[in-house]
Enzyme design. Structure first.
Site, PDB file in Angstrom:
ATOM      1  N   ASP A  80      16.308   0.359  -3.134  1.00  0.00           N
ATOM      2  CA  ASP A  80      15.041   1.298  -3.417  1.00  0.00           C
ATOM      3  C   ASP A  80      14.133   1.521  -2.327  1.00  0.00           C
ATOM      4  OD1 ASP A  80      16.119   1.333  -5.960  1.00  0.00           O
ATOM      5  OD2 ASP A  80      14.683   0.284  -6.859  1.00  0.00           O
ATOM      6  N   GLY A  81      14.181   0.502  -1.229  1.00  0.00           N
ATOM      7  CA  GLY A  81      13.195   0.776  -0.228  1.00  0.00           C
ATOM      8  C   GLY A  81      13.743   2.041   0.568  1.00  0.00           C
ATOM      9  N   ARG A 182     -13.942  -7.615  -8.829  1.00  0.00           N
ATOM     10  CA  ARG A 182     -13.771  -8.841  -7.705  1.00  0.00           C
ATOM     11  C   ARG A 182     -12.360  -9.369  -7.921  1.00  0.00           C
ATOM     12  NH1 ARG A 182     -16.850 -13.065  -7.282  1.00  0.00           N
ATOM     13  NH2 ARG A 182     -16.702 -13.307  -5.044  1.00  0.00           N
ATOM     14  N   ASP A 184      -8.219 -10.129  -5.894  1.00  0.00           N
ATOM     15  CA  ASP A 184      -7.296 -10.021  -4.781  1.00  0.00           C
ATOM     16  C   ASP A 184      -7.026  -8.515  -4.295  1.00  0.00           C
ATOM     17  OD1 ASP A 184      -7.272 -12.748  -4.601  1.00  0.00           O
ATOM     18  OD2 ASP A 184      -5.042 -13.171  -4.896  1.00  0.00           O
ATOM     19  N   THR A 195       7.221  -0.461 -12.326  1.00  0.00           N
ATOM     20  CA  THR A 195       8.411  -1.677 -12.352  1.00  0.00           C
ATOM     21  C   THR A 195       8.212  -2.272 -11.163  1.00  0.00           C
ATOM     22  OG1 THR A 195      10.182   0.059 -12.014  1.00  0.00           O
ATOM     23  CG2 THR A 195       9.813  -0.587 -14.511  1.00  0.00           C
ATOM     24  N   ALA A 196       7.514  -1.991 -10.404  1.00  0.00           N
ATOM     25  CA  ALA A 196       7.425  -2.932  -9.135  1.00  0.00           C
ATOM     26  C   ALA A 196       6.254  -3.947  -8.986  1.00  0.00           C
ATOM     27  CB  ALA A 196       7.440  -1.846  -7.964  1.00  0.00           C
ATOM     28  N   TYR A 197       5.666  -3.655  -8.044  1.00  0.00           N
ATOM     29  CA  TYR A 197       4.514  -4.743  -7.778  1.00  0.00           C
ATOM     30  C   TYR A 197       3.660  -4.614  -9.047  1.00  0.00           C
ATOM     31  CZ  TYR A 197       0.759  -7.337  -5.128  1.00  0.00           C
ATOM     32  OH  TYR A 197      -0.058  -8.016  -4.440  1.00  0.00           O
ATOM     33  N   GLN A 253       5.222   0.559   2.759  1.00  0.00           N
ATOM     34  CA  GLN A 253       5.882   0.961   3.769  1.00  0.00           C
ATOM     35  C   GLN A 253       4.913   1.680   4.925  1.00  0.00           C
ATOM     36  OE1 GLN A 253       9.096   3.469   2.479  1.00  0.00           O
ATOM     37  NE2 GLN A 253      10.245   1.877   1.628  1.00  0.00           N
TER      38      GLN A 253
END
Length: 297
Positions: A80-81, A182, A184, A195-197, A253
């Site tokens: 996928d990348g 507030r 991360d 469906t990623a991060y 990326q």
């Protein structure tokens, strides 16, 4: 057989250096696929960096810009990348992409490597599902000037530095104040990136046909800060209020370092990436395979 796609570009892991063993394996795979495509009546090109990394010879070499101008199809061999990277660049030219997965099952590189010879012929004849994905256009604004400009297919992520505490972010949608968070960090994800991060941070999965974004806080200090789904016609602005070493990632990326007062704006791009899937494919087939929904029944 006559292919609907006359000029086909083969694209592998063009943005990374390969070990000698990996280069040899990739070269063998690409050469096998190239021979197969020629047998289907296609004229085969190889993306220039792919050819250099895998030491592929005997085929015309084109850079990405030339592929966009002269090729009818991009055949992406990798994960996928690789698809994300090339998808952003070829979206401007409308070149469709087919993904052959070399390794683990991907969400957008969905044809297993050992099945391409069976799956590709009907697709090359024009029998496929056309899946168009909206891109995000992100800019980093500093003192009224754009200092970084990027497209993203998956997500735009504003997050804290690796050694610092939380960041405080002011969030606006279409110029209207939403909240000071507030956390991360904060993810702005497209349906493709849901469906990623965003998923691993507790966000919902959005069907690709949904014209929306999802805002997902990363480890928020206040548990009432929850994911929010927005229309993709909205412009999202994230301002860095406090926190050290904050940065913005675009599809993980490309990276921009941020200062206090920097504003990251995200809006819908005019460009779309085109992915082609085998006839009868649905998004749920991918989810079922990737998330192992068929197990335990």
């Amino acid at each position: 057989m006559t292919s609907s796609f006359r000029r086909v570009a083969l694209i592998g892991k063009y943005h990374v250096s390969l070990t000698p063993a990996a280069a040899r394996q990739t070269r063998e795979v690409l050469e096998d696929i190239a021979t197969f495509l020629q047998g289907q009546g296609c004229e085969v090109m190889v993306e220039a960096d792919t050819a250099a990394n895998a030491e592929v010879t005997g085929y015309p070499k084109l850079d990405v810009a030339a592929i966009g101008k002269s090729c009818d199809l991009g055949l992406v061999v990798g994960g996928d990348g690789t698809m994300l990277g090339i998808g952003r660049q070829l979206a401007r030219d409308g070149v469709p992409l087919i993904g052959i997965n070399q390794g683990r099952l991907g969400f957008i590189t969905d044809i297993p490597l050992d099945q391409y010879a069976t799956v590709l012929p009907p697709m090359l004849r024009g029998e496929y599902e056309d899946d168009q994905r909206t891109l995000m256009h992100a800019r980093v604004m500093r003192d009224g000037q754009c200092v970084f400009d990027a497209l993203a297919l998956n997500d735009v992520v504003v997050h804290r530095g690796t050694t610092s505490g939380m960041v405080e972010l002011r969030v606006e949608v279409d110029g209207h104040f939403v909240a000071n968070q507030r956390a991360d960090g904060l993810i702005v994800a497209s349906p493709t990136g849901s469906t990623a991060y965003a998923l691993s941070s507790g966000g919902p999965m959005l069907h690709p046909a949904n014209p929306g974004w999802v805002l997902v806080p990363i480890a928020p200090h206040t548990l009432s800060n929850r994911p929010v789904v927005l229309p993709d016609a909205a412009e999202v602005t994230i301002e860095v209020v406090s926190g050290r070493d904050a940065s913005a990632n675009f599809d993980m990326q490309s990276l921009a370092s941020l200062l206090h007062g920097d504003r990251v704006t995200v809006c819908r791009s005019e460009h779309k990436a085109r992915f082609l899937h085998p006839k009868g494919w649905t998004w749920f087939d991918t989810l079922r395979g990737k998330l192992h929904w068929q197990e335990g029944g």
